[in-house]
Design a protein around this motif. Sequence first.
Motif, short mmCIF file in Angstrom:
data_model
loop_
_atom_site.label_atom_id
_atom_site.label_comp_id
_atom_site.label_asym_id
_atom_site.label_seq_id
_atom_site.Cartn_x
_atom_site.Cartn_y
_atom_site.Cartn_z
N ASP A 233 0.81 -1.21 0.00
CA ASP A 233 0.00 0.00 0.00
C ASP A 233 0.85 1.26 0.00
OD1 ASP A 233 0.95 -0.09 2.58
OD2 ASP A 233 -0.98 -0.65 3.46
N HIS A 251 -1.28 -2.19 -3.74
CA HIS A 251 -2.35 -2.99 -3.15
C HIS A 251 -3.60 -2.11 -3.00
CE1 HIS A 251 -3.69 -5.68 0.49
NE2 HIS A 251 -4.54 -5.71 -0.51
N ALA A 252 -4.68 -2.53 -3.62
CA ALA A 252 -5.92 -1.77 -3.58
C ALA A 252 -6.98 -2.53 -2.78
CB ALA A 252 -6.43 -1.51 -5.00
N TYR A 253 -8.01 -1.81 -2.31
CA TYR A 253 -9.14 -2.44 -1.66
C TYR A 253 -9.93 -3.25 -2.69
CZ TYR A 253 -8.27 0.66 2.31
OH TYR A 253 -7.69 1.31 3.37
N ARG A 257 -10.42 0.96 -4.79
CA ARG A 257 -9.77 2.16 -4.24
C ARG A 257 -8.33 1.83 -3.84
NH1 ARG A 257 -11.48 3.42 0.50
NH2 ARG A 257 -12.74 1.53 0.81
N ALA A 258 -7.41 2.70 -4.24
CA ALA A 258 -5.99 2.47 -3.96
C ALA A 258 -5.35 3.77 -3.47
CB ALA A 258 -5.27 1.98 -5.22
N THR A 273 -2.31 -1.61 -10.17
CA THR A 273 -3.06 -1.88 -8.95
C THR A 273 -3.43 -3.37 -8.90
OG1 THR A 273 -5.17 -1.32 -9.98
CG2 THR A 273 -4.01 0.44 -8.79
N PRO A 275 -6.30 -5.21 -6.75
CA PRO A 275 -7.39 -5.17 -5.76
C PRO A 275 -7.60 -6.55 -5.13
CG PRO A 275 -8.08 -4.34 -7.93
CD PRO A 275 -6.81 -5.09 -8.12
#
Length: 392
Positions: A233, A251-253, A257-258, A273, A275
Amino acid sequence: MRLPTLRRTRPPELGAIAGTARLDRRTKRLVGRLRPGDIAVIDHVDLDRVAADSLVAVGVAAVLNARPSSSGRYPNLGPQVLVEAGVPLLDDLGEALFQRLREGDPIRVDGAGVLVGDEVVAKGVRQDAESVARAMADAREGLSVQLEAFAANTMEYLKQERDLLLDGVGVPEVVTRFAGRHCLIVVRGYDYQADLDVLRPYVREFKPVLVGVDGGADALVEAGYTPDMIIGDMDSVSDDVLRCGAEIVVHAYPDGRAPGMARMVQLNVPALTFPAAATSEDLAMLLADEKGASLIVAVGTHATLVEFLDKGRGGMASTFLTRLKVGGKLVDAKGVSRLYRSNISGSSLLLLIMAAVAAMGAAVAVSTVGKAYLAVVAEWWDNLFFQLGQLF
């Protein structure tokens, strides 16, 4: 389950300790700003071993925690690490700690109180070896509840990420080539420096793909390497390391969202990214496995149930399932060092030297140049004996 025992240590001195306050609610982020002699002000319930190790390594004068360092949910190892290192630990100081202190304030720790000038701004509980041992013993009684919660989290994660785990769905297309190569994944976790040091011969010979997980990228650079890929992240990687030329995977959600991408844009560094609900170190392993790495060597990652629980997060369920997924090619760094270490005995080394000398002697004896050289040596030897005979 066997847990570490608390060694007997000299209790910390109860006199006043003075230093500069450094505050952050995220211990991982705070460590980068700390200097020897600073007083770390944290907000970290159930302080884990990795965070405590990093605080000890910096050389802090004391640690002030707004929350309980041991809540009793499970026997976390952080307080034990601090107490054994002789670092004073004040616990459960409350939210007033962050309201009354500012970054850079000169403060004093006197007994269980925190003072700015002559004013007491917070009071807590000063931990010692005995209090930590009692907390560890009480926490062991609650392990069954934590294990049940861990199992529930594992099933929930499996439902969320089964496509990623089973079929590699969502793994980004990367430039770094993994197929048929070894991959060394470095996390700034347990004993990472010692593990990297013993792996130097392995890295020289096999030239694995070097993947740094967040601060693990800085660890690689500190060890003299350049990472091929950085994944995480991006909250604990230095700007210079992010600009080193490594491929960046943020690392994204799960919803895409990153937050780390904002930093990449600011630094003008291209990034992909990834996720997922897993931890960053798990994503690194899953990516290496999906891209065809023949062996994955892990440095500083979590390998035992105590270490899983010590992180104190439901997300550690992903670590358990990831190891089931890549277990056939995953090796802990400590195992590689034991397998790879050369064990040549002194007698074997002497025999090797004698064999080399004998081979050289045989080569000299059968060659024309060697025979001429031996004739010169023999004549020199005869002359030496003749001169010695004349003297006596």
